[in-house]
Design an enzyme around this catalytic site. Sequence first.
Site, mmCIF file in Angstrom:
data_model
loop_
_atom_site.group_PDB
_atom_site.id
_atom_site.type_symbol
_atom_site.label_atom_id
_atom_site.label_comp_id
_atom_site.label_asym_id
_atom_site.label_seq_id
_atom_site.Cartn_x
_atom_site.Cartn_y
_atom_site.Cartn_z
ATOM 1 N N LYS A 175 -43.842 62.099 -66.963
ATOM 2 C CA LYS A 175 -43.607 60.823 -67.624
ATOM 3 C C LYS A 175 -44.937 60.074 -67.771
ATOM 4 O O LYS A 175 -45.829 60.266 -66.960
ATOM 5 C CB LYS A 175 -42.620 59.972 -66.807
ATOM 6 C CG LYS A 175 -41.310 60.669 -66.454
ATOM 7 C CD LYS A 175 -40.409 60.841 -67.647
ATOM 8 C CE LYS A 175 -39.067 61.454 -67.240
ATOM 9 N NZ LYS A 175 -38.167 61.624 -68.395
ATOM 10 N N HIS A 294 -33.237 73.324 -72.002
ATOM 11 C CA HIS A 294 -32.786 71.937 -72.004
ATOM 12 C C HIS A 294 -31.611 71.799 -72.967
ATOM 13 O O HIS A 294 -31.555 72.473 -73.987
ATOM 14 C CB HIS A 294 -33.912 70.983 -72.407
ATOM 15 C CG HIS A 294 -33.615 69.560 -72.038
ATOM 16 N ND1 HIS A 294 -32.779 68.756 -72.791
ATOM 17 C CD2 HIS A 294 -34.009 68.801 -70.997
ATOM 18 C CE1 HIS A 294 -32.684 67.562 -72.219
ATOM 19 N NE2 HIS A 294 -33.413 67.563 -71.129
#
Length: 475
Positions: A175, A294
Amino acid sequence: MSPLTETKAGTGFKAGVKDYRLTYYTPEYETKDTDILAAFRMTPQPGVPPEEAGAAVAAESSTGTWTTVWTDGLTSLDRYKGRCYDIEPVAGEDNQYIAYVAYPLDLFEEVSVTNLFTSIVGNVFGFKALRALRLEDLRIPPAYSKTFQGPPHGIQVERDKLNKYGRPLLGCTIKPKLGLSAKNYGRAVYECLRGGLDFTKDDENVNSQPFMRWRDRFLFVAEAIFKSQAETGEIKGHYLNATAGTSEEMMKRAQFARELGVPIIMHDYLTGGFTSNTSLSHYCRDNGLLLHIHRAMHAVIDRQKNHGIHFRVLAKALRMSGGDHIHSGTVVGKLEGEREVTLGFVDLLRDDYIEKDRSRGIYFTQDWVSMPGVLPVASGGIHVWHMPALTEIFGDDSVLQFGGGTLGHPWGNAPGAVANRVALEACVQARNEGRDLARQGNDIIREACKWSPELAAACEVWKEIKFEFETIDTL
């Protein structure tokens, strides 16, 4: 009347429209071991009998159309048609039913999840006679599943490649997900891996944007992997997202990752598509790469209770198409997931044989025979206080992935990784000593804080963080 259009006695064809249930509702049918079975949650329009609605689903997802056609006489409809063989009302719901449909195996191309889904869910969900329709489960017979390669490697081979046993694997999504330069991104990867994580991860929407082109990211991340491996003596990995705008570009990125010598790459299998995913999975097996999957976009398809496709079906499809990891929800984090339902499809991902269990949403017994299993990935809004519950819920064969729960540590990325590794090791040791993680979890974490200042700092930051919202998709 023209002799070309006249209906003659004994020909068996009469133009017009007839009820679907006359042909496709067959409650006397005994399913075959080779049939693909489907459970649909259907909500008919007012005035439409459930038998007609169920038959319409079977017809429109197999051989039927809205009117009788003369070419029906050129084939054996009885051999190829789908059959609605049972209908049961949904307890506590008005005008909602589970329709069970059996499909002959010859309706589907081998090794093609794309064709399977195009047939079963490609058209019928827009049918006007239905107010809503949801595919709850599929039974994939061994006669069909054995045509698929499945995961590139599977759980045991991955553990052998990593030389890591007896505990869940630890991961972290870097992040901020967008905006970092490739060099700063690589730095964050190094700090997390050096701190004790097994994996770091590209976010699902990190592909090749102007601020960080894919080749630069791959190079800096590879450097971080090899540096952290040399310093820790552990095998490390980063899920390099190979997803791209074309299948050819995706394969080019996968090939470059292999040339760099990294252990694992990543794909967004729903937005990328099943055809691309299966191609990438085959490449990964042939070239020794692990494949992380994902499920970006899944909630658009699976979150609503009455319409769409349940994730257990998408999970089965992924196991056939191929992937070594897939995100599965956390039960305790910020993302949707009821415990028993989540554990139901986690077992469908990992185990060889799963019994029918309606209490966990499993409508059919599923036998995967020898197809390798997939590691479920718990990710989304989790932190060190969740570690006991995650270890107890998911067990050893899982990946516990902390993004903000690593990079949000007040002392930085590496201490965040240390905190998670210490918390995990403490929980695994306590479990192995016979302690109850569900009841004693907080005490176990507090005890570990006494000898890990990194963990103590993390516990202080996230002690009040909870995501307590009612689950929408319940049994």
